[in-house]
Design an enzyme around this catalytic site. Structure first.
Site, short mmCIF file in Angstrom:
data_model
loop_
_atom_site.label_atom_id
_atom_site.label_comp_id
_atom_site.label_asym_id
_atom_site.label_seq_id
_atom_site.Cartn_x
_atom_site.Cartn_y
_atom_site.Cartn_z
N ARG A 60 0.69 -1.17 0.03
CA ARG A 60 0.05 0.05 -0.05
C ARG A 60 0.98 1.50 -0.04
O ARG A 60 0.59 2.17 -0.74
CB ARG A 60 -0.84 0.04 1.41
CG ARG A 60 -2.07 1.33 1.27
CD ARG A 60 -2.88 1.06 2.16
NE ARG A 60 -4.08 2.19 2.01
CZ ARG A 60 -4.33 2.97 2.93
NH1 ARG A 60 -3.84 2.79 4.41
NH2 ARG A 60 -5.41 3.90 2.41
N HIS A 64 0.53 4.50 -2.65
CA HIS A 64 0.21 5.70 -2.24
C HIS A 64 1.56 6.77 -2.83
O HIS A 64 1.42 7.78 -3.24
CB HIS A 64 0.16 6.00 -0.56
CG HIS A 64 -1.21 5.45 -0.08
ND1 HIS A 64 -1.47 6.04 1.02
CD2 HIS A 64 -2.19 4.84 -0.82
CE1 HIS A 64 -2.67 5.77 1.22
NE2 HIS A 64 -3.02 4.89 0.16
N ASP A 65 2.60 6.22 -2.53
CA ASP A 65 3.89 6.77 -3.17
C ASP A 65 3.69 7.20 -4.61
O ASP A 65 3.74 8.36 -5.01
CB ASP A 65 5.21 6.09 -2.90
CG ASP A 65 6.29 6.64 -3.24
OD1 ASP A 65 6.32 8.20 -3.22
OD2 ASP A 65 7.43 6.17 -3.88
N ASP A 72 8.36 8.45 -5.87
CA ASP A 72 9.55 9.42 -5.61
C ASP A 72 9.80 9.41 -4.00
O ASP A 72 10.43 10.25 -3.54
CB ASP A 72 9.19 10.74 -6.12
CG ASP A 72 8.28 11.63 -5.21
OD1 ASP A 72 7.25 10.94 -4.43
OD2 ASP A 72 8.19 12.75 -5.33
N SER A 74 8.06 10.35 -1.64
CA SER A 74 7.46 11.33 -1.09
C SER A 74 6.70 10.85 0.14
O SER A 74 6.60 11.52 1.24
CB SER A 74 6.47 12.42 -1.83
OG SER A 74 5.39 11.27 -2.41
N ASN A 92 -4.31 7.83 6.18
CA ASN A 92 -2.95 7.20 6.59
C ASN A 92 -2.90 6.21 7.36
O ASN A 92 -2.00 5.65 8.08
CB ASN A 92 -2.02 8.41 6.95
CG ASN A 92 -2.53 8.90 8.45
OD1 ASN A 92 -3.54 8.44 8.88
ND2 ASN A 92 -1.52 9.69 9.03
N PRO A 159 -7.47 7.94 -4.35
CA PRO A 159 -8.83 7.33 -4.47
C PRO A 159 -9.33 7.00 -3.32
O PRO A 159 -8.66 6.67 -2.39
CB PRO A 159 -8.82 6.35 -5.68
CG PRO A 159 -7.21 5.90 -5.45
CD PRO A 159 -6.49 7.05 -5.30
N HIS A 189 -5.92 -5.66 -2.61
CA HIS A 189 -6.70 -5.83 -1.59
C HIS A 189 -7.16 -7.21 -1.13
O HIS A 189 -7.89 -7.46 -0.39
CB HIS A 189 -8.21 -5.14 -1.84
CG HIS A 189 -7.96 -3.63 -1.83
ND1 HIS A 189 -8.96 -2.80 -2.15
CD2 HIS A 189 -6.94 -2.72 -1.42
CE1 HIS A 189 -8.42 -1.57 -2.13
NE2 HIS A 189 -7.49 -1.56 -1.51
N THR A 190 -5.99 -8.22 -1.70
CA THR A 190 -6.22 -9.51 -1.30
C THR A 190 -5.33 -9.38 -0.04
O THR A 190 -5.31 -10.58 0.62
CB THR A 190 -5.57 -10.61 -2.37
OG1 THR A 190 -5.57 -11.82 -1.72
CG2 THR A 190 -4.10 -10.18 -2.65
N ASP A 242 -9.80 -9.87 3.33
CA ASP A 242 -10.33 -11.23 2.89
C ASP A 242 -9.81 -12.04 3.69
O ASP A 242 -8.72 -12.06 4.70
CB ASP A 242 -9.46 -10.92 1.53
CG ASP A 242 -8.92 -12.25 1.19
OD1 ASP A 242 -8.78 -13.43 1.68
OD2 ASP A 242 -8.42 -12.18 -0.15
N ASP A 249 -3.49 -14.02 -3.34
CA ASP A 249 -4.27 -14.64 -4.20
C ASP A 249 -5.35 -14.06 -5.09
O ASP A 249 -5.35 -13.03 -4.93
CB ASP A 249 -4.77 -16.01 -3.59
CG ASP A 249 -5.77 -15.68 -2.44
OD1 ASP A 249 -6.44 -14.44 -2.50
OD2 ASP A 249 -5.85 -16.41 -1.47
#
Ligand code: HEM
Ligand SMILES: *[C@@H]1O[C@H](CO)[C@@H](O)[C@H](O)[C@H]1NC(C)=O
Ligand SMILES: *[C@@H]1O[C@H](CO)[C@@H](O)[C@H](O)[C@H]1NC(C)=O
Length: 317
Positions: A60, A64-65, A72, A74, A92, A159, A189-190, A242, A249
């Site tokens: 994750r 996000h980076d 970069d 950040s 966060n 998002p 999101h697994t 999950d 998976d």
């Protein structure tokens, strides 16, 4: 033998002069830090053996980076006084395990000081996180540079879990990513955990006519309500993404089809015929998912943006 060496030298020259796409290349550190991939892998492996939540966090963190100012690093910068950095911005809650990147950077610096960017280390660590969870391996192109700026206010560009398919499409296309990439990358999101705040819109006051999102499987909705009984309470409560949340998976896609995905954004992948077809495809084939995930990760991971090689991943030079 001589021919082999000639071939090697020629291919090294070709690859380093004309890196394959995006200005990054797999052998970017061939001469300056040949051990970097295995150093990072060993650090991640060690961390994962002590804490099973590390892979999800690293994957994750890389996402996000890349979505803010490109990949970069950040996301790794610390706030400076009143200048709040991304890591202190609102979405966060589950960003953690920064210490793993610090440790990898420390070991890489000991071997080849001032050469390898924090952004590359994070991209490698995210790949290792996937592999160590049972997901596919891919070669990570390197040569990213680290940025000097990180702003908490820019995390609103990420998002949100309440996004519709149209909003997700827009967010991804602004970064050169397609609907195919959206569906494949959402498979991240697994792994991991979500707090109540990320899915409460679906189980409390969903809309004027329904308290609960009717697309949720009733028993699944009831269990979520059990975990998060009151809106905006229980800050630390939540649930696994999950049931096999430490295994990489394709169960994420199966859950979407069963009405057991957590976020509106996950469920919304069924709202365009094109993305719905991909959900079905990935639900029925782990292999097809893995192949698509690798392709899209490489693409997302190649959004560049920085200028320097940071000495300390938490502080700009
Ligand atoms: C499509 C848009 C996306 C949205 C709206 C979204 C949203 C979220 C939210 C709300 C959480 C839970 C945060 C919390 O409650 O603590 C989460 C967790 C997570 N996301 Fe996403 N995400 C998206 C895409 C991605 C992508 C592209 C990846 C990686 C390829 C990813 C990987 C993860 C992982 C691994 C976690 C679990 C983190 C942990 O347990 O530490 N997400 N995401
Ligand atoms: C998340 O941001 C809040 C402020 O918005 C801050 O107090 C908190 O320490 C941050 N959490 C992490 C894990 O960085
Ligand atoms: C609430 O959501 C359901 C399912 O998406 C929909 O059928 C219904 O029309 C919505 N009600 C309102 C008032 O928007």
């Amino acid at each position: 033998m001589v021919l082999n060496i000639v071939a090697l030298v020629v291919s090294v020259l070709i690859f380093s002069e004309f890196p394959a796409g995006y200005g990054l290349s797999s052998n970017y550190y061939l001469k300056t830090c040949p051990g970097v991939d295995s150093i990072v892998t060993n650090v991640v492996k060690n961390a994962v053996s002590k804490d099973k939540t590390v892979p999800a966090a690293l994957l994750r963190m890389h996402f996000h980076d890349c979505f803010i100012r490109g990949c970069d690093a950040s996301v790794l910068l610390n706030s400076k006084g009143n200048d709040k950095a991304e890591k202190d911005g609102p979405p966060n809650a589950s960003l953690h395990a920064f210490y793993v990147i610090d440790k990898a950077k420390q070991e890489v610096e000991a071997l080849c000081p001032g050469v390898v960017s924090c952004a590359d280390i994070l991209a490698l660590a995210a790949r290792d996180a996937v592999v160590l969870s049972g997901g596919p391996y891919w070669d990570v192109p390197k040569g990213r540079k680290d940025g000097r700026t990180s702003k908490a206010s820019e995390t609103t560009q990420l998002p949100a879990p309440t996004f519709s398919i149209l909003q997700l499409q827009q967010s991804f296309s602004q970064r050169g990513l397609s609907l195919d990439d959206l569906v494949a990358l959402s498979g991240g999101h697994t792994l991991g955990f979500a707090h109540c705040s990320s899915f409460q819109n679906r189980i409390h006051n969903f809309n004027a006519t329904h308290d609960v999102d009717p697309s949720l499987h009733p028993s699944f909705a009831a269990s979520l309500k059990g975990v998060c009984p009151v809106k905006n309470k229980a800050k630390n409560a939540g649930t696994s993404m999950d049931p096999s949340s430490t295994t990489f998976d394709n169960s994420y896609y199966k859950l979407i089809l069963q009405g057991k995905s957590l976020f509106s954004s996950d469920k919304s992948l069924l709202d365009f015929p094109k993305t719905k077809a991909l959900v079905y495809k990935f639900a029925s084939s782990k292999q097809a998912f893995s192949k698509a995930f690798v392709k899209s990760m490489t693409k997302m991971s190649s959004i560049t943006g920085g200028q320097e090689v940071r000495k300390d991943c938490r502080v700009a030079n």
